[in-house]
Every structure is written in C-alpha cells, then in structure tokens.
Design an enzyme around this catalytic site. Structure first.
Site, PDB file in Angstrom:
ATOM      1  N   GLU A  20      29.901  37.706  71.601  1.00  0.00           N
ATOM      2  CA  GLU A  20      29.097  36.493  71.824  1.00  0.00           C
ATOM      3  C   GLU A  20      28.315  36.138  70.568  1.00  0.00           C
ATOM      4  OE1 GLU A  20      29.920  34.827  74.287  1.00  0.00           O
ATOM      5  OE2 GLU A  20      30.919  36.405  75.454  1.00  0.00           O
ATOM      6  N   GLU A  70      36.801  31.165  68.902  1.00  0.00           N
ATOM      7  CA  GLU A  70      37.236  32.518  69.246  1.00  0.00           C
ATOM      8  C   GLU A  70      37.560  33.329  67.985  1.00  0.00           C
ATOM      9  OE1 GLU A  70      36.911  33.345  72.335  1.00  0.00           O
ATOM     10  OE2 GLU A  70      37.993  35.229  72.566  1.00  0.00           O
TER      11      GLU A  70
END
Lengths: 497, 497
Positions: free
Chosen positions: B262, B291
C-alpha cells in the site's frame, strides 16, 4: 402528500447529505487528518458548502417550498418540516452573497490574527478585525431583519424566537441570584482542590470516562469518542454521533466532565426519532436546548453527590496512588469548588453565567454603538470586577480569551446560559416524576433518566420551536427560579451557608 | 488561457472535490465509522456521486469542454488536461443512466449474495447474479464502444489504451516463463515457512511496519496508516494519502508486506507534482502503473536479500522469542517460498500471474459466449490444474474467492499482472542508473530510489497515457522479458536451479 412536497423533501435531503458530508470532513480534520491535508480539505469543504447553498437557495427550491406551503396535508410533521425549511431557506437567501463572502474572508483572517494576538497579549492587533466583525454583524442583523434590536436577529440564528426583551429580565434575575451567592461563598474557607492536579495517566482517564459513558447510555454502536484539541460533538445522522475529548494528565476534570458534557449533546442526537433522520427535522432544535442536555449530564448528574457514591471507588481503583488519601466527600467538594476567575471555560457552576452576561451586554453595546472597540477591554475588566470581583491580569485572560468573535459569532454566548437555566427546569421535572432519582444515580442506574429525556426532549428533533418544547417538557416558559434554587441548595450545603 | 478553459477547470475541480469528499467518507466507513452509520452513510455517498455525475455530464460541461478543445493554448499540460477531461466526460455520458442504475442495483444485491455463497460454498446461489453481471458488462462494453473485442472496452476503463491484441502475446510469454519455472521449483525440497505463523503481537507488527514506511520515505505529515478489514490506499489530494493494514498475529507477512504494498501506491500519490493537485491530472494514471509501484516496493525491495540485511536484526529485536532460532537466510527463504495454491491473494511472485491469466481468459470466454456461467466452475478448476497443478477443494477456494465480479468489475484483473511486468522493467532502469542500489537498500538508504521513481513516474500524474509513460520511463513498450529474467534469477538462486 403532494408531489411538490415529496420533491422538496428529496431536494432538501440532498442539501442535508452535502452538509453531513461536510461534517464528516470537519470531524476528520479535527481528529485524524495529517497536516498536509489542510489546503485540499479547505477546497473540498468550500465546494460542498457552495453546492449545498446553491441547491438550497435555487429558484427550484423556492418554488417547491412555496407550492408545498400553499398545498400541504396539514399534519404536524409536515407543518414543522415546512417551518424549518422556510427558516433555513430565508436565512440563506436573506444574506447577500457579497456579505457571506466578506464574512468568510474577514473571519478567516481574523481567526489567525486573534490566535496571534492572544498569544502575544496584544489587543491592538485584533482590534481592527473586531471593528470589521462588529460591522459585519450589524449588516447581517439588518439583512436578516428584526423588530426591536439588532441583537435579536443574531440571537435568532442560534435560538429560534429568542429576543433581548425576553433575555434581559432572565439575565437580571440570574445576576441577582448569582452575585450574592458568590459573595457569601467568598466568606467561607476555600476548598482545596489541588488533588485534581495530581498526575493522572491520560489513557486511564479515557477508559474510565468511556465506561461511564457506556453506563449512562451512550450507544457506542451508534457513536464513538476520539481525541481532538478542542472537545466537540458532531453527528452524521442519529446512527453516527461522535464526541471528542482531550487528555490532560494534570487535570482530572477536563476529560471526565468534558466527556459527560459532550455525551449530553450526543445522547440528544442519538435520541432523535428515526423517522426524522436524514432531513431538516433531524437534529437538536437549538443551541440552548442542546446545552441543557450537556449541562444536565455534566452537572446535575456528573457533579452530584449521588453520582460519586457510585463512581468514586471505581475511580480510586483506577488511580489508587493518587486518590488513596482522598475521601469521597473531599473529592466531591473539590470538583464543586466555587472561585471567581478570569476564564469562562474554567468557571464553576455558580460563576459561569456571569461570564456570559458580561459578553451579552458587551455585544449589545458594541452593536448599538454605545461602546467602541477601542474602549472594550476597559469595559470588560470593569464588568469582571463588578460581577466577579476579579480583574484580568491582561487581555489574553480578558477580552481575548474566546474564539467566538474571531469567527464572526455574536449572539451565540447567551445560549450557554439558556442551557443552564433549562437544565434545572428539566431536572425539577425529572425529580417530580422519579423522586428516587438520586438513589438510581447512586446505583449507576439511568434506565429512567435517559428514557425521560428521550420522551420529553430528544425524540422531537426540530418538530417544535424551542419555546414550544420548553413549555411542553417543563410545563412553563423559561424560568430562572429552579436554577437559582438548585445553585443555592447545592452550594449552600457544600459551603455550609 | 481561454476563459472557457478556466471555467472548465473550475467546474471539474468541483467534481473532483465532490469525489474526494466521497473518498473521505469511504475511508471513514472502512476505518472508524460505527456500524449504526451504514444507512445514512450510503445516502450521503449516493448524493455526492449523483451530484458529481450531474455536474460532469451537464450540458454546460459539454459546451465548455468542446469550446476549450477548439480553442486552447496548445501547451502539453493543457492538452493532457483536455484528454483526461474528455475521457472522463465520454465515459460518464456514454453509459445510459438506466444501465448505471441497473448496475448499481444488481451489484449491490450480488455482493451480498456472493458473500453468502462463498461462506456456504454454494456456487448455484451466485450463478444467476453472475449471469446478470456478464450481461451488464457486455452492454457496458457496447455502450463504451470498442474496435476489436468487447473486453477491450472494459479493460480501457482501468488501463487506458490497453487491448486484448496487446495482452494476448504478453500473457502467452508470461505463461511460458512461469509454468516451467514452477515445475522446476516443484522438484526441489520445499521451503519450511512455518516460522512465519508463530505468534506475533499485532501492535508490534504495526510499529515495526511504520518504522519501515518512514525509512522508505512515506511522508507521515502527508499521510497516515490505520486498520481496516481489507487493506487499501486512498487519497484526498497529494497532501493527504492514507493506507490501511490488518494485523494477523499468526501471519508475519500480512501486515508487513501489505504495508509495503500500500505504501508503494501511496508514494505514487504523494509524489504527484503539486501543480497537478486538485483536478483531473492529479492522481496515478492507471491501475497497472499504480500496481507497478506497489509491487516494486513490496517485492523488488521488500522481499529482497538486501532489504533484510538491513532489517532482519531489527525485526529479531522486536520478536526475540519468536525469531531467535531463525537465521537471516532462512527468514529470507521463508518469505520467498514458492508453492502453487488455490487462493490468488496468498500467491507468491512466481505463481501469482497464472491466477490472473486464468481470470482474464475466463472473463473473455464468458463475455464472448464461449463459456456459460453454469460451466464456469469446471473451467476454472481445469485451468487451475493445467497452469498450477492444483485443483480447488471447493468453489469457495475456486471461482467464488474474489469480490471483483460481484461488484461488477470485469477487465480489472489484468492490471495486477501489468503492474508486475512493469515493476521489473522499472527495476532494470533503476539498477542501470544506480548499480549499487542493493548496497543502498542494505543500508536502508532510499535517497536515490524514491527520487528516481518520483522523477520518472510519480510527478507526471495523468499527463502522459500509460503507454507514453512506460515508453518514457523504461525506454521501451511493455515487455515481459525483464520480469521473466527477474523471476528466473531470484528464484533460481533461492532454489538452487
């Protein structure tokens, strides 16, 4: 229900939801937001306010409202909905956009300057901004309209229907009840409350307070408590009511009574009838009625002898080293010490209202032009001496102490005292319907008190005006006598008068 | 700058602020909101979405956008602003209101049913809802438009410009690189990673992770970490970027690598250039590029030998009883254990992409009508056997495991693998420009890595399309080779191939 009324409800529900979203953003800003979020948060909140205001004041809302007023089913809830909607619409449309914009601009600077001026103890820094704020409040009152006094228009924003003509005799009685009592207490030996300034672990204070909140009936499934610099209560619907507190290791009263105070506000919001939730009737009706709830739990309950009969041993268990040598009675006396002082937010129950009356009188004098901004500190200090027998050592402890004027709020202070007065009227009614209330509190049993408040105050939201609600719940108009008697009885006993 | 363009910016800034307010409400719902807030929160969020959608798709926005496109200053940022604004406007206007409404209705029920079906391991409960969702996705793709395949329209929502024609060869190469490697590893002795399942205090895990985040460069003045059921990253501007994690006492990897993952997303958002903040260009450009950042920090950094050279002793100090008998090397091998399994979110670096390819192929087959919803579980299990050599024991560990379809998202999964592929391309470029990067990481020094990512990826926000950004940052189009080599090198060493 007419099609127009349904549409009006839907439109005002959108406005309500935008305001609730703004309240979530505000809560977050005061609790968890990292400092880097300030700039974008202010833009997000500005967008929400702007769109809510546009939707509320639009031609479409105006037409739906007029149509619904002309053609409605006449039910009490419908009438109340239209009364509150009309009040909000009128308030939002009466103020010219330029004045709203000016207020926002002037006060955002004034807040900064006020904080600096207070820190530097330099009234002259703040004075030109206060000058503008007095002027803005005059023009705001003129735009909103009033019958008798400028102040009435400002007051009405916070306490629907309240006027100086009603307040003046109330505050006169309050002075007559408070000043002699303070003078009598001053002749008695002072209470030693130094025990409250011992070293108390913050997290232990918080967990003790949360156990008390739970016992009183605060519903943690529909609310929570967090930390913030200034304690407050907010809500985003009756299912999500949040309070905050602050932890001061050298002040046992701050977190505990602060929590009880905010809980009083929160219980009101948690107690609104479910069918009023999510629109204009959901929420407490006025600041004064709201304050009656916070004060009742903080003082009539939290600072009572009965409450500590139940709680003191538990507090001693949490703080065994700090409190082992302090008796329950000494603790009770410490938390009820009366002592005139300069700072409103630290004032006890007896002296508190004189701080309010001073501000009420000064705001009126400033607005009416009887007092100049330049002369205001001197007037402040003279009144402090006259009412409380103390003179602030400097303006930081005098006229600069409160944030309210810097944010543009005049006419707000009286609601604190209205809350105190009403809390005693309500308390009398509670005792009438449950004469053994003290025994219940001494057992930590609030299973009669909270439902009584829900039944007589909370559930109604904004269905009745504050005046109607007071009459309905207490059987009389606002009345100082019960509060005066409460103070004389309680502190007469404590000080052996 | 033209007057129209300025007005367009202001209007889209309002839309942006409404969406950011919605994101705050969502963050709060997943972290701190009491359960009683669910109903009013969903109404608040619906109002925000509705008004943002109305403002974005209005006649006024349409006209401002067309005017600004016709008459603009031609600067790169202006063109980029118009490209993204047009993309958002077209996406919002191409979908008929009835289809949006149907999607919302069908998926809100489907989510509930999916959760029940997974818990009951009963695919037949979910099947009729999946049938509707496939159909809705077909119609969504038709409404959005595409040249070659239905899937292209869905994919483009998450990864601008990506198509099956580009993905098919990429995924073919990825299969060819992964399957033989998995088979070779399967012939080696299994790594014992049971040490990771010992008892690790949650708060200690969290404080260790936060120290690591701080060292990597996560700016806690512009962000924070909290707890939630499902970890996520969100932001309300570059100055307020928040991540969440979950604490599992019997899984040392979950909080630690989840936090690093994260944080990778968060560093991207914190690194957007300040002048792009608060409007359509602020924010990561696509899910795949996003990502690539989370995977790079989680895997290339967090699961590297060098990283643990610096951190392992510190972890041992935090968990001295649990880790005293575990060598740095054994720990490194444990966190890099390769083992085909049924659950995507628990998959290691080598097997992960096969889970994605399976979903990509099945989504295409379902959309194109080559596969029926009834036959889907069997197809799922056959592919699992073919690619990973395992067969799910039941549908809960097979086709029912992911939330994505239940919320209506098809075309989303491939972005996970795009991120993996891109992370390796970027990592190669990092190593080219800083050949001693491993030494730096082994010293806990990220003073070259983070600025490199900021300079080459983060700061641009949405100025370039994903394809342009990849070309610019890596000097080539998306390319599987570096990722294949990275896997072969790393796991070849670990498993002694």
């Amino acid at each position: 229900m007419s099609e127009q009324f349904t549409q009006l409800q839907a439109r005002l529900a959108d406005v309500h939801n935008l305001n609730m979203a703004g309240a979530v953003l505000d809560w977050d800003q005061q609790t968890y937001m990292p400092q880097g979020g300030v700039q974008s948060r202010s833009e997000q909140r500005a967008t929400l306010s702007k769109i809510a205001h546009q939707m509320l004041t639009s031609e479409e809302t105006s037409k739906l409202l007029s149509d619904a007023e002309r053609d409605n089913d006449g039910y009490e809830t419908t009438q109340a909905f239209l009364r509150v909607a009309r009040r909000e619409f009128d308030h939002a449309t009466k103020l010219p956009a330029a004045l709203v914009e000016e207020t926002s601009r002037v006060t955002s600077i004034a807040q900064e300057v006020w904080a600096q001026a207070r820190a530097a103890n330099e009234y002259s820094m703040f004075a030109p901004h206060l000058e503008k704020i007095v002027d803005i409040n005059r023009r705001t009152a003129q735009a909103l309209g009033y019958e008798d006094k400028l102040y009435d228009a400002l007051l009405d924003q916070y306490e629907e229907g309240m006027t100086c003509a009603q307040l003046d005799p109330i505050f006169k009685q309050l002075k007559e009840a408070s000043i002699p009592l303070i003078q009598k207490i001053a002749q008695q030996p002072a209470i030693d409350d130094s025990v409250l300034a011992r070293d108390y672990d913050g997290q232990t204070q918080k967990s003790f307070a949360e156990r008390v909140l739970d016992e009183c009936g605060f519903d943690f499934n529909r609310g929570r408590q967090d930390l913030s610099v200034h304690p407050f209560c907010t809500n985003f619907g009756r299912g999500d009511v949040r309070i905050t507190t602050r932890l001061n290791t050298n002040d046992l009263q701050s977190a505990l009574f602060g929590s009880l105070h905010e809980m009083g506000h929160a219980l009101y919001e948690q107690g609104i009838a479910p069918d009023l939730d999510g629109n204009v009737l959901g929420g407490g009706v006025s600041l004064g009625v709201h304050e009656s709830q916070s004060r009742l739990w903080e003082n009539q309950v939290g600072r009572s002898r009965a409450f500590w009969k139940h709680n003191y041993r538990r507090l001693q268990e949490k703080f065994s080293t700090q409190l082992s040598d302090v008796s329950e009675d000494d603790f009770y006396r410490a938390i009820n010490k009366v002592e005139p002082s300069c700072i409103r937010v630290e004032a006890d129950e007896v002296t508190y209202n004189l701080h309010i009356i001073l501000r009420y009188e000064m705001e009126n004098d400033l607005l009416e032009g009887r007092l100049s901004v330049a002369d205001a500190p001197e007037a402040w200090n003279a009144k402090m001496q006259q009412y409380l027998g103390v003179t602030p050592p400097d303006d930081a402890h005098g006229i600069l102490q409160d944030v309210h004027w810097s944010i543009g709020a005049m006419g707000y202070f009286p609601t604190y005292s209205l809350g105190n007065i009403l809390s005693a009227q309500l308390w009398n009614r509670v005792l009438e319907s449950a004469p053994n209330m003290e025994d219940q509190i001494a057992r930590g049993d609030f299973s009669v008190l909270l439902p009584w408040l829900r039944e007589n105050i909370h559930r109604f939201g904004k269905i009745y005006t504050p005046k109607q609600l007071v009459q309905r719940a207490t059987g009389s108009p606002l009345d100082v006598a019960p509060y005066a008697k409460y103070l004389n009885d309680k502190f007469g006993t404590i000080y052996g008068l």
